[in-house]
Motif scaffolding. Structure first.
Motif, PDB file in Angstrom:
ATOM      1  N   GLU A  16     102.267  22.505  40.594  1.00 42.52           N
ATOM      2  CA  GLU A  16     101.217  23.047  40.324  1.00 42.52           C
ATOM      3  C   GLU A  16     101.686  24.229  39.635  1.00 42.52           C
ATOM      4  O   GLU A  16     102.337  25.350  39.627  1.00 42.52           O
ATOM      5  N   LYS A  17     100.747  25.112  38.967  1.00 38.40           N
ATOM      6  CA  LYS A  17     100.492  26.119  38.070  1.00 38.40           C
ATOM      7  C   LYS A  17      99.199  27.063  37.889  1.00 38.40           C
ATOM      8  O   LYS A  17      98.181  26.527  38.603  1.00 38.40           O
ATOM      9  N   THR A  18      99.302  28.205  38.245  1.00 42.55           N
ATOM     10  CA  THR A  18      97.518  29.145  39.252  1.00 42.55           C
ATOM     11  C   THR A  18      96.986  29.456  37.094  1.00 42.55           C
ATOM     12  O   THR A  18      98.288  29.910  36.606  1.00 42.55           O
ATOM     13  N   LEU A  19      95.574  29.577  37.268  1.00 41.86           N
ATOM     14  CA  LEU A  19      95.553  30.830  36.480  1.00 41.86           C
ATOM     15  C   LEU A  19      95.640  32.367  36.674  1.00 41.86           C
ATOM     16  O   LEU A  19      96.110  32.326  37.880  1.00 41.86           O
ATOM     17  N   PRO A  20      95.479  32.596  35.359  1.00 42.54           N
ATOM     18  CA  PRO A  20      95.857  34.081  35.391  1.00 42.54           C
ATOM     19  C   PRO A  20      94.453  34.961  36.176  1.00 42.54           C
ATOM     20  O   PRO A  20      93.609  35.048  36.638  1.00 42.54           O
ATOM     21  N   GLN A  21      95.512  36.031  37.416  1.00 41.78           N
ATOM     22  CA  GLN A  21      94.279  36.211  38.107  1.00 41.78           C
ATOM     23  C   GLN A  21      94.777  38.036  38.524  1.00 41.78           C
ATOM     24  O   GLN A  21      96.522  38.354  37.726  1.00 41.78           O
ATOM     25  N   ARG A  22      94.411  39.025  38.562  1.00 42.82           N
ATOM     26  CA  ARG A  22      94.457  40.219  38.338  1.00 42.82           C
ATOM     27  C   ARG A  22      93.910  41.062  39.573  1.00 42.82           C
ATOM     28  O   ARG A  22      92.677  41.159  39.606  1.00 42.82           O
ATOM     29  N   GLU A  23      94.192  41.578  40.604  1.00 40.82           N
ATOM     30  CA  GLU A  23      94.215  42.369  41.103  1.00 40.82           C
ATOM     31  C   GLU A  23      94.157  44.000  42.023  1.00 40.82           C
ATOM     32  O   GLU A  23      95.270  44.132  41.107  1.00 40.82           O
ATOM     33  N   THR A  24      93.950  44.466  42.720  1.00 44.85           N
ATOM     34  CA  THR A  24      93.826  45.704  42.405  1.00 44.85           C
ATOM     35  C   THR A  24      94.526  46.298  43.835  1.00 44.85           C
ATOM     36  O   THR A  24      96.259  47.376  43.335  1.00 44.85           O
ATOM     37  N   ALA A  25      94.998  45.042  44.355  1.00 45.98           N
ATOM     38  CA  ALA A  25      95.936  45.791  45.610  1.00 45.98           C
ATOM     39  C   ALA A  25      98.102  45.213  45.092  1.00 45.98           C
ATOM     40  O   ALA A  25      97.860  44.497  43.897  1.00 45.98           O
ATOM     41  N   SER A  26      98.650  45.662  45.589  1.00 43.10           N
ATOM     42  CA  SER A  26      99.795  45.662  45.347  1.00 43.10           C
ATOM     43  C   SER A  26     100.783  44.773  46.259  1.00 43.10           C
ATOM     44  O   SER A  26      99.979  44.071  47.363  1.00 43.10           O
ATOM     45  N   LEU A  27     101.759  43.872  45.248  1.00 47.07           N
ATOM     46  CA  LEU A  27     102.365  42.308  45.926  1.00 47.07           C
ATOM     47  C   LEU A  27     103.321  42.564  45.924  1.00 47.07           C
ATOM     48  O   LEU A  27     104.207  42.598  45.310  1.00 47.07           O
ATOM     49  N   LEU A  28     104.454  41.923  47.456  1.00 49.05           N
ATOM     50  CA  LEU A  28     105.419  41.830  47.415  1.00 49.05           C
ATOM     51  C   LEU A  28     105.789  40.447  47.907  1.00 49.05           C
ATOM     52  O   LEU A  28     105.101  39.895  48.944  1.00 49.05           O
ATOM     53  N   LEU A  29     106.809  39.313  47.680  1.00 47.41           N
ATOM     54  CA  LEU A  29     106.812  37.853  47.592  1.00 47.41           C
ATOM     55  C   LEU A  29     107.959  37.224  47.479  1.00 47.41           C
ATOM     56  O   LEU A  29     108.778  37.652  46.609  1.00 47.41           O
ATOM     57  N   SER A  30     108.337  37.020  48.680  1.00 45.91           N
ATOM     58  CA  SER A  30     109.609  36.694  48.642  1.00 45.91           C
ATOM     59  C   SER A  30     109.565  34.973  49.074  1.00 45.91           C
ATOM     60  O   SER A  30     109.035  34.157  50.127  1.00 45.91           O
ATOM     61  N   PRO A  31     109.792  34.011  47.514  1.00 43.88           N
ATOM     62  CA  PRO A  31     109.792  32.700  47.877  1.00 43.88           C
ATOM     63  C   PRO A  31     110.654  31.732  48.918  1.00 43.88           C
ATOM     64  O   PRO A  31     111.984  32.175  49.379  1.00 43.88           O
ATOM     65  N   PHE A  32     109.925  31.531  50.310  1.00 43.33           N
ATOM     66  CA  PHE A  32     110.964  30.935  51.057  1.00 43.33           C
ATOM     67  C   PHE A  32     111.285  29.456  51.214  1.00 43.33           C
ATOM     68  O   PHE A  32     112.382  29.089  51.839  1.00 43.33           O
ATOM     69  N   ARG A  33     110.356  28.922  50.697  1.00 38.99           N
ATOM     70  CA  ARG A  33     111.510  27.550  49.661  1.00 38.99           C
ATOM     71  C   ARG A  33     110.797  27.056  48.486  1.00 38.99           C
ATOM     72  O   ARG A  33     110.227  28.250  48.243  1.00 38.99           O
ATOM     73  N   GLY A  34     111.611  27.067  47.760  1.00 43.71           N
ATOM     74  CA  GLY A  34     111.354  26.269  46.172  1.00 43.71           C
ATOM     75  C   GLY A  34     111.878  27.649  45.354  1.00 43.71           C
ATOM     76  O   GLY A  34     112.186  28.611  45.574  1.00 43.71           O
ATOM     77  N   LYS A  35     111.650  27.075  43.770  1.00 41.06           N
ATOM     78  CA  LYS A  35     111.815  28.123  43.123  1.00 41.06           C
ATOM     79  C   LYS A  35     111.323  28.193  42.138  1.00 41.06           C
ATOM     80  O   LYS A  35     110.999  26.788  41.851  1.00 41.06           O
ATOM     81  N   GLY A  36     110.963  29.233  40.981  1.00 35.40           N
ATOM     82  CA  GLY A  36     110.029  28.706  39.724  1.00 35.40           C
ATOM     83  C   GLY A  36     109.600  30.266  39.015  1.00 35.40           C
ATOM     84  O   GLY A  36     111.421  30.783  39.047  1.00 35.40           O
TER      85      GLY A  36
END
Length: 383
Positions: A295-315
């Motif tokens: 799966e590949k997501t389409l581009p998106q942009r938001e005013t909120a800031s995000l922190l993401l930690s891959p719990f499973r998998g890599k990419g």
């Protein structure tokens, strides 16, 4: 004197006068918010906007874990009640912030280390990465948690951390401390007391007042809310459900893995306050995001800031046109305003992110917006 000469003299005098005005303003700790004609070496709009900004960045767990081990050898609980590594965004350094409003920290505890109770105005969570014996006692509920479990330590709630069970354990924390710091509202309290025989006694360990399965037994069934308990634990400043178990989240994701999902996000499940249906904290919230194999997501942009930690998998992710590779237990910073798309290149394994967002703050202030692009590249207003 010619007209041209008079004009040049007037221009020079104006430049000199402007320079003197700017010098006097800066000397008195003021800032000029105007733009003047070309030729003046000031662009106040650019200067006003040139404040430090978070940049996209990946912190690698392969770098973090060895440093945690070294710190565990050199810094004991006798030396310090805290032993965490805070992730500092290169665009914001030396400020302790991973994005402008939040920071992530990794914590390793050696077997059976327990720190004394404390509380603070920043809201925080702990998310288990390794080991089954991560421990947090919060407002009289002793929580032992493992990989994928999320534990709240809300604003002004007494809590302490450590490990039980005789093995090391690693968890990551996410706090809204940079936001609270910006609002000049940070406070800490390390003097924990309880009443004994009518007297206030300072204690190093909280006395358990709830069963260790309280959060799940009271709030663990969605759509059903008992009336016979007090939902204002810890001052009522957050979700009263202090631990969210991974097995519940995993079962929900597995049950919906074949749904279409959102083309810009894949499958996303928000953690929610069971009494309101809203975010667990008023300032920041948390979610799990799954990308199915390929799966590949389409581009998106938001005013909120995000922190993401891959719990499973890599990419990898494409942020403002640049590629960022990530692996299990890394942390990826996505500052607000960036275009982002995520890619799971595996043909067989899903990617599961644990994510944090400051969208609740922005929504309270009516500042939150979100855009996307479709397959044709057209701009869409999503929120």
């Amino acid at each position: 004197m010619s007209v041209a000469t008079m004009s040049d003299t007037g221009s020079s005098n104006k430049k000199a006068a402007l320079k003197g005005l700017y010098d006097d303003l800066y000397a008195k700790n003021m800032f000029p918010f105007w733009a003047t004609s070309e030729g003046v070496d000031h662009d106040e709009i650019k200067q006003l906007m040139a404040t430090p900004k978070a940049v996209p960045f990946v912190w690698k767990y392969t770098d973090i874990e060895p440093l945690l081990q070294r710190a565990a050898q050199l810094v004991t609980m006798d030396d310090s009640e805290r032993r965490s590594l805070i992730l500092v965004n290169p665009g914001l350094a030396p400020k302790r912030a991973s994005v402008s409003t939040m920071y992530t920290a990794y914590r390793l505890n050696d077997p059976d280390e327990i720190m004394p109770p404390h509380k603070h105005s920043p809201s925080a969570i702990r998310f288990g990465l390794t080991g089954e014996g991560n421990f947090t006692g919060v407002e009289g509920e002793d929580v032992t948690f493992g990989p994928g479990d999320m534990v709240l330590t809300p604003n002004d709630a007494w809590h302490n951390h450590g490990t039980v069970g005789g093995e090391q354990a690693v968890n990551l924390s996410i706090l809204d401390l940079p936001l609270v710091e910006t609002l000049h509202a940070v406070h800490f309290d390390h003097r924990y007391t309880e009443m004994e025989n009518g007297k206030e006694v300072e204690k190093k360990v909280q006395t358990a007042r709830f069963t260790d399965d309280y959060s799940q037994s009271v709030y663990g069934e969605g759509g059903m809310l008992p009336r016979f308990v007090d939902h204002k634990r810890g001052g009522g400043l957050s979700s009263p459900m202090y631990v969210y178990r991974w097995e519940k989240m995993e079962a929900l994701l597995d049950a919906h893995k074949d749904w279409d999902g959102d083309p810009h996000e894949g499958l996303v499940v928000d953690y929610a306050d069971p009494t309101t249906g809203g975010p667990v904290f008023q300032t920041i919230n948390f979610y799990v995001q799954m990308l199915r194999p390929g799966e590949k997501t389409l581009p998106q942009r938001e005013t909120a800031s995000l922190l993401l930690s891959p719990f499973r998998g890599k990419g990898h992710s494409i942020i403002d046109g640049e590629r960022y590779d990530w692996d299990q237990f890394d942390t990826l910073a996505v500052p607000g305003g960036c275009w982002v798309e995520h890619v799971n290149a595996s043909s067989s394994e899903p990617v599961i992110f644990f994510g944090a967002t400051d969208a609740p703050t922005q929504k309270h202030l009516l500042l939150y917006k979100r855009w996307g692009r479709n397959q044709a590249g057209d701009l869409l207003r999503l929120a």
